[in-house]
Design a protein around this motif. Structure first.
Motif, PDB file in Angstrom:
ATOM      1  N   PHE A 103       2.360  81.368  -0.062  1.00  0.00           N
ATOM      2  CA  PHE A 103       1.998  80.256   0.810  1.00  0.00           C
ATOM      3  C   PHE A 103       2.758  80.316   2.135  1.00  0.00           C
ATOM      4  O   PHE A 103       2.367  79.687   3.109  1.00  0.00           O
ATOM      5  CB  PHE A 103       2.286  78.930   0.117  1.00  0.00           C
ATOM      6  N   THR A 104       3.831  81.082   2.175  1.00  0.00           N
ATOM      7  CA  THR A 104       4.631  81.205   3.392  1.00  0.00           C
ATOM      8  C   THR A 104       3.767  81.708   4.541  1.00  0.00           C
ATOM      9  O   THR A 104       3.043  82.674   4.420  1.00  0.00           O
ATOM     10  CB  THR A 104       5.801  82.178   3.183  1.00  0.00           C
ATOM     11  N   GLY A 105       3.837  81.005   5.652  1.00  0.00           N
ATOM     12  CA  GLY A 105       3.054  81.410   6.814  1.00  0.00           C
ATOM     13  C   GLY A 105       1.739  80.685   6.957  1.00  0.00           C
ATOM     14  O   GLY A 105       1.080  80.762   7.994  1.00  0.00           O
ATOM     15  N   LYS A 106       1.327  79.958   5.900  1.00  0.00           N
ATOM     16  CA  LYS A 106       0.064  79.224   5.970  1.00  0.00           C
ATOM     17  C   LYS A 106       0.218  77.889   6.692  1.00  0.00           C
ATOM     18  O   LYS A 106      -0.763  77.296   7.111  1.00  0.00           O
ATOM     19  CB  LYS A 106      -0.497  78.964   4.567  1.00  0.00           C
ATOM     20  N   THR A 107       1.441  77.393   6.783  1.00  0.00           N
ATOM     21  CA  THR A 107       1.664  76.110   7.442  1.00  0.00           C
ATOM     22  C   THR A 107       1.719  76.278   8.949  1.00  0.00           C
ATOM     23  O   THR A 107       1.999  77.358   9.455  1.00  0.00           O
ATOM     24  CB  THR A 107       2.983  75.475   6.961  1.00  0.00           C
ATOM     25  N   ASN A 108       1.451  75.162   9.666  1.00  0.00           N
ATOM     26  CA  ASN A 108       1.552  75.242  11.119  1.00  0.00           C
ATOM     27  C   ASN A 108       3.016  75.097  11.531  1.00  0.00           C
ATOM     28  O   ASN A 108       3.905  75.147  10.691  1.00  0.00           O
ATOM     29  CB  ASN A 108       0.647  74.199  11.789  1.00  0.00           C
ATOM     30  N   LYS A 109       3.264  74.936  12.795  1.00  0.00           N
ATOM     31  CA  LYS A 109       4.623  74.928  13.335  1.00  0.00           C
ATOM     32  C   LYS A 109       5.545  73.990  12.567  1.00  0.00           C
ATOM     33  O   LYS A 109       5.207  72.847  12.289  1.00  0.00           O
ATOM     34  CB  LYS A 109       4.584  74.509  14.806  1.00  0.00           C
ATOM     35  N   ILE A 110       6.716  74.501  12.213  1.00  0.00           N
ATOM     36  CA  ILE A 110       7.704  73.733  11.462  1.00  0.00           C
ATOM     37  C   ILE A 110       8.588  72.938  12.423  1.00  0.00           C
ATOM     38  O   ILE A 110       9.117  73.477  13.395  1.00  0.00           O
ATOM     39  CB  ILE A 110       8.580  74.673  10.617  1.00  0.00           C
ATOM     40  N   SER A 111       8.760  71.639  12.131  1.00  0.00           N
ATOM     41  CA  SER A 111       9.660  70.793  12.915  1.00  0.00           C
ATOM     42  C   SER A 111      11.029  70.746  12.238  1.00  0.00           C
ATOM     43  O   SER A 111      11.151  71.030  11.045  1.00  0.00           O
ATOM     44  CB  SER A 111       9.109  69.373  13.023  1.00  0.00           C
ATOM     45  N   THR A 112      12.040  70.361  12.975  1.00  0.00           N
ATOM     46  CA  THR A 112      13.345  70.120  12.370  1.00  0.00           C
ATOM     47  C   THR A 112      13.410  68.669  11.893  1.00  0.00           C
ATOM     48  O   THR A 112      12.688  67.801  12.392  1.00  0.00           O
ATOM     49  CB  THR A 112      14.481  70.372  13.369  1.00  0.00           C
ATOM     50  N   ALA A 113      14.287  68.426  10.930  1.00  0.00           N
ATOM     51  CA  ALA A 113      14.483  67.062  10.448  1.00  0.00           C
ATOM     52  C   ALA A 113      14.975  66.165  11.575  1.00  0.00           C
ATOM     53  O   ALA A 113      14.614  64.978  11.643  1.00  0.00           O
ATOM     54  CB  ALA A 113      15.472  67.061   9.288  1.00  0.00           C
ATOM     55  N   GLU A 114      15.783  66.728  12.458  1.00  0.00           N
ATOM     56  CA  GLU A 114      16.314  65.954  13.589  1.00  0.00           C
ATOM     57  C   GLU A 114      15.199  65.499  14.530  1.00  0.00           C
ATOM     58  O   GLU A 114      15.237  64.379  15.056  1.00  0.00           O
ATOM     59  CB  GLU A 114      17.333  66.801  14.349  1.00  0.00           C
ATOM     60  N   GLU A 115      14.195  66.336  14.731  1.00  0.00           N
ATOM     61  CA  GLU A 115      13.059  65.960  15.571  1.00  0.00           C
ATOM     62  C   GLU A 115      12.275  64.814  14.947  1.00  0.00           C
ATOM     63  O   GLU A 115      11.844  63.886  15.643  1.00  0.00           O
ATOM     64  CB  GLU A 115      12.149  67.175  15.787  1.00  0.00           C
ATOM     65  N   VAL A 116      12.094  64.876  13.643  1.00  0.00           N
ATOM     66  CA  VAL A 116      11.382  63.804  12.933  1.00  0.00           C
ATOM     67  C   VAL A 116      12.122  62.480  13.090  1.00  0.00           C
ATOM     68  O   VAL A 116      11.522  61.436  13.365  1.00  0.00           O
ATOM     69  CB  VAL A 116      11.224  64.158  11.437  1.00  0.00           C
TER      70      VAL A 116
END
Length: 258
Positions: free
Chosen positions: A198-211
């Motif tokens: 499944f690795t790579g199937k998700t879109n851009k990863i955010s950081t927890a700090e950004e959330v």
């Protein structure tokens, strides 16, 4: 100084909330199962920011866990100004083939504990005509997701529940926000047992700090909902309004199948 209570505070988004709020001179109550991690975080934040940090070690899937947490804050003489219901987890796979007890625990933590804690801390906020609640959902809550069925359904509940409370409580001076992160740099995928394929199937990863920064900004604005993440994450939340239901679920089944 105000006081915030954060569930699931030992890592990920919960820990990021603790660090950001501590930097803003907010006293903290940290809730999670891991006593060692909580105590270490509490020590670091107290020393760095000279704030009060209390620790409540609790498994929120246990019976009467919310009451125990609420009673503990009373025993400590604390008034909770900001409740952050962050604790939650998911489980990847075909529902019929996954562990049934784990599916029930997802509901107990993601829904029942959140509702119970909210019902404990909301009435005092309304009486004071001041207070805030942040419930952490997910972009998964905007549509059914095969192979992540219970998790997505639980986050759909959190989304609907939170938006309703936002409308009910504005007149009492209480702010309610639901934050819906896209894929985020946490242990979620590992704990949910996602396959390596499944690795790579998700879109851009955010950081927890950004959330966390997105959530706190939206709370200050009085918004009911904030979707945190990439432009694609924000687009995903509108798919259910644009694509026929059967077609949408069929498409998602293909995307999420390992």
């Amino acid at each position: 100084m105000t006081t915030a209570l954060i569930t699931g505070a030992s890592g990920g988004i919960g820990k990021a909330f603790a660090e950001e709020l501590a930097a803003r001179q907010t006293n903290l109550v940290l809730v999670a199962r891991s006593e060692e991690k909580l105590n270490q975080l509490a020590k670091e934040l107290q020393e760095k920011y000279n704030i009060r940090v209390d620790v409540i070690v609790k498994d929120l899937t246990e019976t009467n866990a919310a009451s125990a947490v609420f009673d503990a804050t009373k025993s400590l003489g604390l008034t909770i100004d900001l409740l952050i219901n962050n604790a939650g987890f998911g489980d990847y796979g075909d529902f019929a083939e996954r562990d049934g007890e784990k599916q029930v625990k997802i509901v107990q933590l993601n829904i029942l504990a959140l509702v119970d804690l909210t019902h404990k801390f909301l009435p005092p906020m309304r009486q004071r005509r001041a207070g805030s609640i942040i419930n952490v959902a997910s972009i998964a809550g905007f549509q059914p997701i095969p192979y992540l069925s219970v998790y997505a359904a639980s986050k759909a509940f959190v989304l609907s529940f939170s938006q309703s409370l936002w409308a009910e409580n504005r007149r009492y001076g209480v702010r309610v926000l639901v934050v819906c992160p896209g894929p985020t740099e946490t242990d979620f995928f590992t704990e949910a047992d996602f396959p390596q394929s499944f690795t790579g199937k998700t879109n851009k990863i955010s950081t927890a700090e950004e959330v966390v920064k997105d959530a706190l900004t939206a709370l200050e604005k009085g918004n009911s909902t904030v979707v945190s993440g990439s432009f694609l994450s924000k687009m995903i939340t509108n798919l259910s309004a644009l694509v026929p239901r059967d077609a949408l679920v069929n498409m998602l089944e293909k995307q999420f199948k390992a």
